[in-house]
Design a protein around this motif. Structure first.
Motif, PDB file in Angstrom:
ATOM      1  N   TYR A 102       0.839  -1.202   0.000  1.00  0.00           N
ATOM      2  CA  TYR A 102       0.000   0.000   0.000  1.00  0.00           C
ATOM      3  C   TYR A 102       0.876   1.254   0.000  1.00  0.00           C
ATOM      4  CZ  TYR A 102      -5.012  -0.942   0.368  1.00  0.00           C
ATOM      5  OH  TYR A 102      -6.322  -1.242   0.091  1.00  0.00           O
ATOM      6  N   LEU A 131       0.307   3.424  -3.138  1.00  0.00           N
ATOM      7  CA  LEU A 131      -0.626   4.527  -2.900  1.00  0.00           C
ATOM      8  C   LEU A 131      -0.102   5.579  -1.924  1.00  0.00           C
ATOM      9  CD1 LEU A 131      -3.918   2.418  -2.616  1.00  0.00           C
ATOM     10  CD2 LEU A 131      -2.911   3.479  -4.658  1.00  0.00           C
ATOM     11  N   GLU A 187      -7.545   5.162  -7.478  1.00  0.00           N
ATOM     12  CA  GLU A 187      -6.691   6.021  -6.650  1.00  0.00           C
ATOM     13  C   GLU A 187      -5.269   6.079  -7.206  1.00  0.00           C
ATOM     14  OE1 GLU A 187      -5.121   6.434  -2.032  1.00  0.00           O
ATOM     15  OE2 GLU A 187      -6.711   5.015  -2.498  1.00  0.00           O
ATOM     16  N   PHE A 188      -4.737   4.949  -7.664  1.00  0.00           N
ATOM     17  CA  PHE A 188      -3.396   4.936  -8.227  1.00  0.00           C
ATOM     18  C   PHE A 188      -3.369   5.637  -9.589  1.00  0.00           C
ATOM     19  CE2 PHE A 188      -0.004   3.203 -10.859  1.00  0.00           C
ATOM     20  CZ  PHE A 188       1.086   3.347 -10.039  1.00  0.00           C
TER      21      PHE A 188
END
Length: 66
Positions: free
Chosen positions: A20, A24, A61-62
């Motif tokens: 993560y 992100l 999100e990425f």
């Protein structure tokens, strides 16, 4: 990096946090952690981590923040 973590048998929660953070730039939320740990409990094979990483790299999100 993923193959190294798998071969050194990193704990699942450590791998979850590491991936993560790398993908992100944040740790998973409690809800995300619970979801992924449940998925991991059902399939703890190395293929799980490959699929998990791809899911991070293809999530909105990425793709919208990088």
């Amino acid at each position: 990096r993923l193959q190294m973590m798998i071969s050194k048998k990193f704990p699942a929660e450590m791998m979850l946090d590491e991936l993560y953070l790398r993908a992100l730039s944040r740790r998973p939320s409690n809800q995300e952690r619970a979801f992924w740990m449940k998925q991991y409990a059902e399939d703890s094979s190395p293929a799980f981590w490959e699929d998990f990483l791809w899911s991070l790299l293809t999530c909105q999100e990425f793709t919208t923040n990088h």
